[in-house]
Design a protein around this motif. Structure first.
Motif, short mmCIF file in Angstrom:
data_model
loop_
_atom_site.label_atom_id
_atom_site.label_comp_id
_atom_site.label_asym_id
_atom_site.label_seq_id
_atom_site.Cartn_x
_atom_site.Cartn_y
_atom_site.Cartn_z
N LYS A 1 33.74 1.05 -1.66
CA LYS A 1 32.76 2.07 -2.04
C LYS A 1 32.49 1.94 -3.53
CE LYS A 1 34.35 5.29 1.43
NZ LYS A 1 34.96 6.59 1.69
N GLY B 1 31.79 -5.25 10.05
CA GLY B 1 31.62 -3.91 9.52
C GLY B 1 30.19 -3.66 9.10
N ASP B 2 29.98 -2.53 8.46
CA ASP B 2 28.64 -2.12 8.03
C ASP B 2 28.45 -2.41 6.55
OD1 ASP B 2 28.18 -1.09 10.54
OD2 ASP B 2 28.71 0.95 9.98
N ASP C 1 37.69 -0.58 3.24
CA ASP C 1 36.33 -0.25 2.86
C ASP C 1 36.15 -0.43 1.36
OD1 ASP C 1 35.93 0.39 5.48
OD2 ASP C 1 35.93 2.54 5.18
N SER D 1 29.77 -8.28 4.55
CA SER D 1 30.94 -7.90 5.33
C SER D 1 30.96 -8.77 6.58
CB SER D 1 30.87 -6.42 5.71
OG SER D 1 31.96 -6.08 6.53
N LYS E 1 20.68 -0.21 5.70
CA LYS E 1 21.96 -0.37 6.38
C LYS E 1 21.86 -1.50 7.40
CE LYS E 1 25.30 1.95 9.32
NZ LYS E 1 25.65 3.14 10.09
N SER F 1 25.77 -7.82 -1.30
CA SER F 1 26.96 -7.37 -0.59
C SER F 1 27.04 -8.03 0.78
CB SER F 1 26.98 -5.85 -0.46
OG SER F 1 25.87 -5.42 0.27
N ALA G 1 33.54 -7.54 1.79
CA ALA G 1 34.72 -7.13 2.57
C ALA G 1 34.83 -8.06 3.77
CB ALA G 1 34.59 -5.69 3.03
N GLY H 1 35.66 -4.37 7.32
CA GLY H 1 35.47 -3.04 6.75
C GLY H 1 34.03 -2.85 6.31
N ASP H 2 33.78 -1.69 5.76
CA ASP H 2 32.43 -1.32 5.36
C ASP H 2 32.25 -1.50 3.85
OD1 ASP H 2 32.07 -0.56 7.98
OD2 ASP H 2 32.43 1.56 7.60
N VAL H 3 31.02 -1.82 3.45
CA VAL H 3 30.64 -1.87 2.05
C VAL H 3 29.54 -0.83 1.85
CG1 VAL H 3 29.67 -3.25 0.19
CG2 VAL H 3 31.19 -4.32 1.85
N ARG H 4 29.76 0.11 0.91
CA ARG H 4 28.77 1.15 0.64
C ARG H 4 28.49 1.21 -0.85
NH1 ARG H 4 31.41 3.66 5.04
NH2 ARG H 4 29.94 4.09 6.67
#
Length: 70
Positions: free
Chosen positions: A3, A23-24, A1, A20, A31, A18, A59, A62-65
């Protein structure tokens, strides 16, 4: 992930790009989930600000936040 925390400074313009593959992707209040996600978001008045941040976060799996703090 991945973050990332950015300052909540109204004098700084922020552009976030961003992506991915699996993933989210969550940037502030937006989102997207699933496969092959990408998102490009700018703060209001980004082009008119003197100070700017360009963030590129990706990514494979995985997730990108991206979250504002402060």
């Amino acid at each position: 992930d991945v973050k990332v925390f950015l300052p909540n400074d109204f004098g700084v313009g922020v552009q976030v790009v961003s992506s991915s593959l699996i993933g989210d992707v969550r940037v502030w209040d937006q989102k997207r989930g699933g496969l092959f996600n990408s998102m490009s978001v700018e703060t209001p008045g980004y082009a008119d600000t003197d100070k700017r941040i360009v963030l590129i976060a990706s990514a494979f799996i995985g997730d990108v936040r991206v979250t504002k703090v402060g």
